[in-house]
Design a protein around this motif. Structure first.
Motif, PDB file in Angstrom:
ATOM      1  N   PRO A  23       0.714  -1.323   0.077  1.00  0.00           N
ATOM      2  CA  PRO A  23       0.127  -0.079  -0.067  1.00  0.00           C
ATOM      3  C   PRO A  23       0.955   1.302  -0.113  1.00  0.00           C
ATOM      4  O   PRO A  23       1.700   1.393   0.661  1.00  0.00           O
ATOM      5  N   LEU A  24       0.287   2.089  -0.602  1.00  0.00           N
ATOM      6  CA  LEU A  24       1.078   3.658  -0.672  1.00  0.00           C
ATOM      7  C   LEU A  24       0.979   4.167   0.828  1.00  0.00           C
ATOM      8  O   LEU A  24       0.036   3.787   1.651  1.00  0.00           O
ATOM      9  N   ASP A  25       1.989   5.054   1.085  1.00  0.00           N
ATOM     10  CA  ASP A  25       1.852   5.657   2.327  1.00  0.00           C
ATOM     11  C   ASP A  25       1.106   7.004   2.336  1.00  0.00           C
ATOM     12  O   ASP A  25       1.632   8.112   2.107  1.00  0.00           O
ATOM     13  N   HIS A  26      -0.183   6.915   2.289  1.00  0.00           N
ATOM     14  CA  HIS A  26      -1.112   8.039   2.041  1.00  0.00           C
ATOM     15  C   HIS A  26      -0.675   9.007   3.173  1.00  0.00           C
ATOM     16  O   HIS A  26      -1.063  10.223   3.018  1.00  0.00           O
ATOM     17  N   PHE A  27      -0.760   8.497   4.253  1.00  0.00           N
ATOM     18  CA  PHE A  27      -0.514   9.593   5.531  1.00  0.00           C
ATOM     19  C   PHE A  27       0.755  10.029   5.658  1.00  0.00           C
ATOM     20  O   PHE A  27       0.930  10.863   6.708  1.00  0.00           O
ATOM     21  N   GLY A  28       1.937   9.526   4.931  1.00  0.00           N
ATOM     22  CA  GLY A  28       3.243  10.126   5.288  1.00  0.00           C
ATOM     23  C   GLY A  28       3.660   9.660   6.445  1.00  0.00           C
ATOM     24  O   GLY A  28       4.599  10.315   6.831  1.00  0.00           O
ATOM     25  N   LYS A  31       7.443   9.041   5.422  1.00  0.00           N
ATOM     26  CA  LYS A  31       7.897  10.060   4.496  1.00  0.00           C
ATOM     27  C   LYS A  31       9.481  10.443   5.054  1.00  0.00           C
ATOM     28  O   LYS A  31      10.131  10.488   4.006  1.00  0.00           O
ATOM     29  N   ARG A  62       7.953   0.737   7.512  1.00  0.00           N
ATOM     30  CA  ARG A  62       6.654   0.336   6.680  1.00  0.00           C
ATOM     31  C   ARG A  62       6.076  -0.907   7.407  1.00  0.00           C
ATOM     32  O   ARG A  62       4.919  -0.780   7.436  1.00  0.00           O
ATOM     33  N   LEU A  67       2.154  -1.185   6.330  1.00  0.00           N
ATOM     34  CA  LEU A  67       2.286  -0.703   4.953  1.00  0.00           C
ATOM     35  C   LEU A  67       3.006  -2.023   4.182  1.00  0.00           C
ATOM     36  O   LEU A  67       3.004  -1.758   2.993  1.00  0.00           O
TER      37      LEU A  67
END
Length: 95
Positions: A23-28, A31, A62, A67
């Protein structure tokens, strides 16, 4: 006349990746770790062997934030970066 090219009756059958989807790290949440890793890559002329510690930290983040699936770091190629287990002599010398 058909314009479609038919090269046989075989059709492409997609299959999922061996380790599953990431899954993408939508919430950062990871980051900062990603940015440190990318900075290291740029500074080392994209020689990823010089950025293994940052890569390990990013993957740990992650896994900690669900993630990606939890995997032992040894299995991901970071066995040499793991803390060695305390030896029996270290345990005996401590009060």
């Amino acid at each position: 006349m058909s314009t479609a090219m038919n090269f046989g009756s075989k059709s492409f059958k997609p299959r999922p990746p061996d380790k599953g989807a990431f899954p993408l790290d939508h919430f950062g949440e990871c980051k900062a770790f990603k940015e440190k890793f990318m900075k290291c890559l740029r500074e080392s002329n994209y020689d990823n062997s010089k950025c293994r510690l940052q890569s390990k930290d990013y993957l740990e983040c992650r896994m900690d934030h669900q993630l990606m699936a939890k995997e032992p770091l040894e299995k991901l190629g970071f066995k040499d970066l793991m803390d060695p287990p305390p030896s029996q002599a270290d345990k005996d010398s401590k009060p």
